[in-house]
Design an enzyme around this catalytic site. Structure first.
Site, short mmCIF file in Angstrom:
data_model
loop_
_atom_site.label_atom_id
_atom_site.label_comp_id
_atom_site.label_asym_id
_atom_site.label_seq_id
_atom_site.Cartn_x
_atom_site.Cartn_y
_atom_site.Cartn_z
N CYS A 136 0.83 -1.19 0.00
CA CYS A 136 0.00 0.00 0.00
C CYS A 136 0.87 1.25 0.00
O CYS A 136 2.07 1.20 0.25
CB CYS A 136 -0.91 0.00 1.23
SG CYS A 136 -2.01 -1.44 1.32
N GLY B 73 -1.10 0.75 -5.00
CA GLY B 73 -2.40 0.19 -4.67
C GLY B 73 -3.49 0.80 -5.51
O GLY B 73 -3.59 2.03 -5.59
N ASN C 265 1.00 0.15 5.78
CA ASN C 265 1.53 -0.62 4.66
C ASN C 265 2.31 -1.79 5.22
O ASN C 265 3.27 -1.60 5.95
CB ASN C 265 2.44 0.25 3.79
CG ASN C 265 3.17 -0.55 2.72
OD1 ASN C 265 2.67 -1.54 2.22
ND2 ASN C 265 4.38 -0.12 2.38
N GLY C 266 1.90 -3.02 4.90
CA GLY C 266 2.61 -4.19 5.39
C GLY C 266 1.67 -5.29 5.79
O GLY C 266 0.51 -5.34 5.36
N TYR D 238 10.57 -4.35 -8.25
CA TYR D 238 9.29 -4.13 -8.93
C TYR D 238 8.41 -3.04 -8.31
O TYR D 238 7.87 -2.20 -9.03
CB TYR D 238 8.50 -5.44 -8.95
CG TYR D 238 7.07 -5.31 -9.45
CD1 TYR D 238 6.81 -5.23 -10.82
CD2 TYR D 238 5.99 -5.26 -8.57
CE1 TYR D 238 5.50 -5.11 -11.29
CE2 TYR D 238 4.69 -5.14 -9.04
CZ TYR D 238 4.45 -5.06 -10.40
OH TYR D 238 3.17 -4.94 -10.86
N THR E 232 8.37 -1.65 -15.67
CA THR E 232 9.38 -1.71 -14.62
C THR E 232 10.73 -2.20 -15.10
O THR E 232 11.76 -1.82 -14.56
CB THR E 232 8.88 -2.64 -13.48
OG1 THR E 232 7.50 -2.40 -13.24
CG2 THR E 232 9.66 -2.38 -12.21
N ASP F 170 11.01 -7.73 -14.94
CA ASP F 170 11.56 -7.54 -13.60
C ASP F 170 11.57 -8.83 -12.81
O ASP F 170 12.49 -9.10 -12.03
CB ASP F 170 10.76 -6.47 -12.84
CG ASP F 170 9.27 -6.73 -12.88
OD1 ASP F 170 8.79 -7.59 -12.13
OD2 ASP F 170 8.57 -6.07 -13.69
#
Length: 502
Positions: A2, A28, A101-102, A257, A303, A366
């Site tokens: 996120c 996201g 985020n996580g 990425y 990427t 990637d």
């Protein structure tokens, strides 16, 4: 994966937060949210959809206040439910909002503790709501009516002791300030920047430095593993290390990425790390096949462009753009459902036949995760007239799931799991497959920051840096993340939403 942001300024921060989310949209595409604080009043807008679709002029006019936090969501498991859009809010104590985020690897245990011991109810399946309630409970335990920065740091220290996994967090305490903190292993990224104005200093916290650049904030530094940065209303900043044994082991996939190439994460340029990945791949090709017959190097946008260009330069082979990308299709890596990913490849990419016809083509990506996209792209190259199609991955084989905030599929859905490189080559239909060596990948990133002691590279080597991930946990995560389970979750959510509208 996120995107999070927080701003403390001397004027309304709604525009800064909105712009930060648009820059972080690649992290996201499921949902977005902003909450601002005006005096003791909170203003919140969040919903499913892209940033540009969630926030209209009428919403922005209501998001008044000189500090706030924001989030763009990508679901790591479960369904794409608007109930799990962030930021989350809890009224006690003080009124706290949080964006995360996580992923917490002990979320189920914490949820039970919160109900039995802390008497707090969790209303969603999101571990972000669990993290919010842990933080809120630790502040409430202090029993103080008026907080100071030391109290905030004590609560963060308690969060570190209770929570396991990878997390970067921004939280706002109503009328008081904004705090950002990072897990003791520094797995997920977060940084902060400063902007000098006529009215005084203003600060922004964000997942990536590009969000600061877009708003003319000067990058100060990354938040250290285990550290908390607290910015009081009015622009006074305090920092403190809140973990007992912090160590910098960032997620290697950020550089491969996830992150934008113009970001700086833990003092490492994502762009330059990808250049070095291309150099290492070229070295490997020359080492194992110096008499290669590659005619042209073509990246799979977007990427891999940086690595592919450097690889072509090192091999002294032509670099060409052979695929044109439809920019109105989302990132296939984070699309729900195998069929949706398959269908999206042809909608997303179109081959330029003249760059393929009669040539031995080296495609560069990637990474290879499920292999679905790679196989479809190789098929496109053959249909465009390629003589031979070789395939290079800037990352090693992805053989294991990530549990710290990236939606890797169930292990059985990974094309490299329990397959040799030759078997993967056959599975995706390549004439030759070249993977990056893990040591070379580490060197590509670590070269500019000797303080990085290790990487979270568990998806390549199954070494989970927190040391708390069991096989039982991985099995449960595999069930939750399988395409069949997600399809069921989406159906359940649709039924619920239809019921609520009738």
């Amino acid at each position: 994966m996120c995107g999070i942001a927080g701003v403390v300024a001397h004027q309304n921060v709604n525009q800064e937060l909105y712009e930060a989310l648009t820059v972080l949209q690649h992290r996201g595409q499921d949902a977005a949210g902003i909450v601002t604080c005006e005096g003791s009043q909170l203003h919140l807008r969040k919903a499913n959809g892209l940033v540009r679709d969630v926030f209209r002029t009428s919403h922005m006019m209501e998001l008044t206040g000189n500090m706030g936090i924001a989030h763009t969501r990508y679901p790591t498991a479960g369904c794409s439910s608007s109930a799990e859009a962030q930021p989350f809010y809890v009224n006690s104590p003080f009124g706290i909002t949080l964006a995360h985020n996580g992923n917490l690897t002990n979320a189920e245990e914490l949820k039970q503790q919160l109900f039995v011991q802390d008497q707090r109810h969790i209303n969603t399946n999101s571990d972000s709501e669990i993290l919010l309630n842990i933080f809120a409970h630790e502040l409430q335990r202090l029993g103080k009516l008026k907080l100071n920065e030391k109290d905030v740091f004590k609560a963060v220290a308690a969060v570190h002791k209770r929570c396991e996994g990878g997390y970067a967090v921004v939280a706002m305490i109503t009328g008081f300030g904004v705090v950002g903190f990072r897990d003791p292993n520094g797995i997920r990224p977060i940084c902060f920047g400063l902007r000098e104005t006529d009215k005084g200093k203003e600060y922004m916290l964000a997942s990536e430095s590009v969000a600061l650049d877009a708003q003319n904030f000067k990058l100060v530094r990354d938040i250290a593993p285990g550290e908390a940065v607290f910015i009081k209303k009015g622009g006074v900043i305090h920092t403190k290390q809140c973990a007992e044994n912090p160590r910098l082991t960032p997620c290697i996939f950020e550089y491969v990425y996830l992150a934008r190439p113009d970001s700086i994460i833990d003092n490492v340029s994502v762009y330059k790390s990808r250049l070095r990945m291309g150099e290492k791949l070229a070295d490997k090709i020359m080492r194992i096949n110096p008499d290669h017959d590659i005619d042209v190097v073509i990246p799979i946008p977007d990427t891999s462009r940086t690595s592919a260009l450097q690889l072509a330069n090192m091999l002294d082979v032509k670099y060409r753009e052979g695929f044109i990308k439809n920019r109105y299709i989302g990132r296939t890596f984070i699309m729900p459902g195998q069929q949706e990913r398959k269908n999206s490849v042809r909608r997303k990419l179109n081959a330029i036949d003249l760059e393929f016809k009669g040539k031995n083509v080296l495609l560069v990506d990637d990474s290879i995760v499920r292999g679905t996209t790679s196989g479809q792209i190789i098929k496109l190259a053959r249909e465009a007239g390629a003589n031979k199609v070789y395939f290079a991955s800037a990352a090693p084989p992805v053989r294991y799931p990530n549990v710290y905030g990236i939606d890797m599929p169930a292990v059985d859905e990974l094309v490299a799991h329990d397959r040799t490189e030759e078997e993967i080559e056959q599975a995706i239909g390549a004439d030759w497959l070249i993977y990056q060596d893990l040591d070379d990948l580490f060197e590509s990133v670590k070269k500019r920051n000797p303080e990085i002691v290790d990487f979270d590279a568990a998806c390549f080597n199954k070494k989970y840096v927190t040391g708390t991930v069991s096989d039982e946990y991985l099995a449960k995560q595999g069930l939750a993340r399988s395409d069949d389970q997600k399809a069921g979750n989406e159906l359940d959510q649709t039924v619920i939403e239809l019921h609520n509208t009738n």
